[in-house]
Design a protein around this motif. Structure first.
Motif, PDB file in Angstrom:
ATOM      1  N   LEU A   1       0.820  -1.213   0.000  1.00 32.67           N
ATOM      2  CA  LEU A   1       0.000   0.000   0.000  1.00 32.67           C
ATOM      3  C   LEU A   1       0.854   1.263   0.000  1.00 32.67           C
ATOM      4  N   ILE A   2       2.045   1.199   0.586  1.00 35.89           N
ATOM      5  CA  ILE A   2       2.956   2.345   0.466  1.00 35.89           C
ATOM      6  C   ILE A   2       3.269   2.556  -1.016  1.00 35.89           C
TER       7      ILE A   2
ATOM      8  N   ALA B   1       1.410   1.659  -3.585  1.00 31.56           N
ATOM      9  CA  ALA B   1       0.222   2.145  -4.287  1.00 31.56           C
ATOM     10  C   ALA B   1      -0.048   3.615  -3.966  1.00 31.56           C
ATOM     11  N   ALA B   2       0.104   3.997  -2.691  1.00 31.25           N
ATOM     12  CA  ALA B   2      -0.152   5.389  -2.310  1.00 31.25           C
ATOM     13  C   ALA B   2       0.801   6.320  -3.054  1.00 31.25           C
ATOM     14  N   PHE B   3       2.071   5.917  -3.155  1.00 32.58           N
ATOM     15  CA  PHE B   3       3.018   6.759  -3.893  1.00 32.58           C
ATOM     16  C   PHE B   3       2.709   6.769  -5.389  1.00 32.58           C
TER      17      PHE B   3
ATOM     18  N   VAL C   1      -0.065   6.932  -6.643  1.00 31.69           N
ATOM     19  CA  VAL C   1      -1.067   7.980  -6.810  1.00 31.69           C
ATOM     20  C   VAL C   1      -0.469   9.367  -6.548  1.00 31.69           C
ATOM     21  N   ALA C   2       0.312   9.476  -5.481  1.00 29.55           N
ATOM     22  CA  ALA C   2       0.901  10.777  -5.148  1.00 29.55           C
ATOM     23  C   ALA C   2       1.818  11.266  -6.272  1.00 29.55           C
TER      24      ALA C   2
END
Lengths: 690, 193
Positions: free
Chosen positions: B14-15, B17-19, B21-22
């Motif tokens: 998830l880290i 995936a979050a990046f 997006v970021a």
């Protein structure tokens, strides 16, 4: 459970201190207690999911012997959903239990029917409404026929009618299974429970008996525990209705919508709304009706399709998001109140700290406050900006009775300061206390239907074949040595591109960045190469580089357009035999992209609204990244819990709901990949500068 | 230590995936230095370290072999599926960047997660990524400019990945969001005793 004790590593005091609990099979138990009484921890203990690596425990139950034996449903269904489609989501548990494919499909479709999920199984669960999501999550926990179903405030985020539907679905689907429901709003569950247990601090049992007995004999205890309100349960707050509050009926109009529509967000009927100073306006409507869109219109983050919007200047609008953590930027509560450049009044900040009941926490870290405290902090920080308009998205969702009242008191405070307060909410407490109410109509049910994307030849290929095309083409492109060879090397890509293009705008969207980058590379090469800068010779080298890089990336980018995370995961696990758990977890992360995208926009918008900078400010981006990570990491913990309750912890040998077929089309695909590998070399031999 | 609990696995992916997006939002940063990079491409190396952050954060938070590499690969795959213009080059970059950071933790046998190790990870990732970009994208750039680019890469890797990643991890630990993970546990023990 006997003498259960649990102290998380992060706490000094145990969250459960010597709990004895025996639940006979088939009993329906209602576990009541205020926020922070340890209800969730007790559920985790019952699920056998308290991890000895996370804390010190005694009397812990072992993990379930059979995967999915004890189902767990969480407060926020977003954390339970792992699949790209509703069908795959329901199949997650059976996959973990390594069921063969026919049995697996039977289990998942039976679970979807039992949970009354009436949506197309091909739809994305994360795009469904909150009530639907909770039913999909219920199906996920039913899919392995649990003997014990544990529910953690399963309806607290839903509006009353939706909550009722979900409750009915749960009770019907549970059948003979043992049920333990943790709740702080107990009354709707009471008629269905055999037993009511009231928990106090550290999960100490304050009352235990049939609901009738406990309610009759220990009402005082329930009220003190914050589970029942002193007034008759469910009676509306009598503080004021629209007609009796004459004081501010003439409040100045601070913001207004005039004939506004946003059809693509469900707002089809023209909206007329006036938000007045010194009044609390509540915006209601079923989920999907466009409440959030309407708020965004008023804060200026969206423009309407039709109609006009009046609003104050940006520095006079304050926004409190549904998740207060999305707005936090400072390391202490006191700094948080003054973080916005528009919150310059120190005396006001101190006063608000007092009014929000946070004075004793002034030095605490905002992210470490409880849910109720975080809400109050976000509201106080918004008020410190002296807004003319305060906009809040679901400010009381998920809070227990006492905390909801505290939030309401703070909103009243804002109103009495002359602020126009607009809250989107389905909380009857807020609705009853509102001076004005604006109800949105339900959206038309078919509004969300999207046409299926056009099928293209590339869809017939296994994702691995599509990957191979991109990889071999990239390797082949290194053979390009001259601009003539480079241009010829691009020919097959141009000829084959239509096979992988779904629509012209889509293709343009994918190809434009490539061509832009290639042009950039040509320029850089012409400027910074070994040849004299920007000479004709340098430009030809630049052209060669542009052709080479296009031959490198374009086939891959085009082929990847037909690759979806779930089939890719299926292929990696079943064809390449990569380990199942990392593959399944990676797919679960990749299918969250649209959800993460929505979180990101909310975070950026919230911060922009606080005056902390624009979308290009490095500081804002850094803060937003941190907020997204906090959100994601907290979610990861919940998600891990939900997945483990569906048998993921032990799923080293899992099955996959869908096969990863390889057919004749893939032979053609492999031939294309081989062709793209050698073609640039041939092209060079044919036309390259000898 | 090497066993991946579900939460470790999820935090890692998830880290990434979050990046993923970021990073879409970070594109805006390039418009800030646009005029500079148009005239002098090596300056783009100044932002390179940002792309290694998923690996650094996953490595520092999860503290298990493979976490840094897996997180960076997920971020890369997500970019690719969203249509990154570098196509499969993105996957190799993910491998280089994640591998570089991973290497630093491997050199300490996953025992030290301090600022100097983080800086080393950023530098190694920068070195590998520069090597890949030189080979794939900037073959024809003169060695003088390529060398300048390397210097920018290393500086950026050390600061934007190493120092910033380490600071971001500390900030995350302070929020309590990682209490159940290796990085948070160290903090919890210190605070709770």
């Amino acid at each position: 459970m006997e003498r259960l004790r649990w102290r998380p590593l992060s706490r000094r005091e145990p969250t459960i201190d010597g709990l004895d609990l025996e639940i006979p099979s088939g009993q329906r138990v209602l576990l009541a207690g205020a926020s922070g009484s340890g209800k969730s921890t007790v559920l985790r203990a019952l699920a056998g999911l308290l991890d000895p690596e996370d804390g010190e425990g005694e009397g812990l139950l072992p993990a379930p012997a059979r995967p999915g034996e004890r189902g767990l449903l969480l407060q926020n269904p977003v954390h339970a959903l792992v699949g790209a489609t509703i069908g795959r989501d329901a199949a997650f548990g059976p996959e973990n239990a390594a069921l063969p494919r026919p049995a697996l499909h039977e289990h998942s479709s039976r679970a979807l029917a039992a949970a009354r999920v009436d949506l197309d199984p091909a739809r994305a669960p994360l795009d469904a409404s909150g009530g639907q999501q909770q039913r999909i999550a219920l199906a996920g926990s039913l899919a392995l026929d649990p003997e014990l179903l544990l529910l953690d405030e399963p309806t607290s985020m839903l509006d009353a009618p939706t909550a009722e539907q979900v409750r009915t679905a749960i009770l019907d689907a549970a059948g003979e299974a043992t049920l333990v429901i943790a709740e702080h709003r107990i009354e709707p569950w009471l008629p269905h429970a055999d037993r009511l247990i009231v928990l106090g601090p550290q999960a100490r049992i304050l009352a235990d008996g049939t609901p009738g007995e406990v309610l009759a004999q220990q009402r005082e205890t329930l009220v003190r525990a914050g589970v029942l309100e002193e007034r008759a349960v469910g009676a509306p707050d009598t503080a004021g209705t629209t007609s009796t509050r004459a004081t501010s009926a003439d409040g100045k109009i601070v913001a207004a919508l005039r004939g506004v529509t946003v059809p693509d967000r469900g707002l089809t009927a023209p909206q007329e709304l006036e938000v007045r100073a010194g009044r609390l306006t509540v915006l209601t409507g079923p989920s999907g009706a466009g409440k959030t869109t309407l708020l965004r219109l008023l804060t200026g983050s969206r423009t309407p399709e039709h109609g006009e919007v009046e609003r104050p200047a940006p520095d006079r609008i304050a926004l409190v998001p549904q998740d207060p953590e999305h707005s936090f930027v400072a390391a202490t509560v006191r700094e948080e109140l003054r973080a916005s450049p528009w919150a310059s009044d120190e005396a006001l900040a101190e006063q608000l700290l007092e009014r929000a009941g946070l004075a004793h926490l002034a030095g605490a870290h905002p992210h470490r406050l409880s849910g109720g405290e975080q809400r109050r902090l976000a509201i106080a920080a918004a008020l410190a900006q002296r807004p003319a308009l305060l906009v809040l998205d679901e400010p009381t969702v998920g809070l227990d009775a006492r905390r909801r009242r505290e939030v309401l008191d703070l909103l009243r405070e804002a109103r009495d300061r002359g602020c126009a307060v607009l809250a989107a909410s389905h909380d009857e407490l807020l609705v009853a206390a509102a001076d004005d109410q604006h109800a949105l109509p339900a959206p038309r049910p078919d509004a969300a239907a999207t046409p299926a994307p056009r099928r293209i030849p590339a869809d017939a290929l296994n994702p691995l074949t599509l990957c191979l095309i991109g990889i071999l083409a990239a390797i082949g492109s290194f053979a390009v040595q001259s601009w003539q060879g480079g241009l010829l090397a691009l020919a097959p890509t141009a000829l084959l591109a239509p096979l992988a293009v779904r629509s012209l705008p889509g293709a343009a969207l994918r190809l434009a960045p490539i061509l832009l980058s290639a042009a950039g590379l040509a320029w850089t090469t012409a400027l910074l190469g070994d040849a004299p800068a920007l000479s004709a010779q340098a430009w030809l080298v630049g052209l060669k580089e542009a052709a080479r890089i296009t031959a490198f990336v374009a086939p891959g980018v085009l082929a990847l357009g037909a690759v979806r995370p779930t089939p890719l995961g299926d292929a990696l696990a079943q064809r390449l035999h990569l380990p199942g758990r990392p593959v399944a977890a990676s797919v679960a992360a990749l299918v969250r992209v649209s959800h993460l995208g929505r979180q990101w926009s909310t975070i950026v918008e919230t911060r922009t609204r606080r005056g902390l900078g624009g979308a290009r400010s490095p500081r804002l981006l850094a803060g937003a990244t941190l907020a997204l990570l906090v959100d994601t990491l907290r979610g990861a913990e919940q998600q891990a819990l939900a997945m483990d309750s569906r048998g993921f912890a032990t799923a080293t040998r899992r099955t996959w709901a869908e096969p990863s077929p390889v057919g004749p089309a893939d032979l053609a695909g492999i031939a294309i990949a081989a062709g793209l590998l050698i073609w640039p070399l041939l092209a060079e031999l044919l036309v390259g500068a000898a | 230590m090497t066993r991946y609990r579900t939460v470790d696995l999820l935090v890692t992916v998830l880290i990434g995936a979050a990046f993923g997006v970021a990073f879409l939002g970070y594109g805006q940063l390039y418009t800030l230095i646009g005029p500079l990079t148009a005239a002098f491409k090596p300056a783009e190396g100044l932002l390179a370290g940002l792309w290694f952050l998923p690996a650094m954060l996953a490595g520092l938070i999860v503290r298990k072999p493979g976490a840094a590499l897996l997180a960076e690969l997920i971020a890369a795959v997500m970019s690719m599926l969203l249509g990154s213009q570098w196509g499969w080059g993105t996957a190799v970059s993910g491998l280089m960047q994640g591998g570089g950071v991973e290497l630093a933790f491997l050199l300490t046998r996953y025992r030290r997660f301090t600022l100097p190790v983080a800086v080393l990870g950023g530098v190694l990732a920068a070195l590998l990524e520069w090597g890949w970009e030189k080979l794939a994208y900037y073959q024809e750039m003169s060695w003088a400019f390529s060398g300048t680019m390397l210097a920018f890469f290393l500086l950026s890797g050390a600061l934007l990945c190493g120092v910033l990643g380490w600071a971001a991890t500390r900030a995350l630990v302070a929020t309590g969001a990682v209490d159940s993970l290796a990085a948070g546990r160290e903090h919890s023990r210190a605070a709770a005793v």
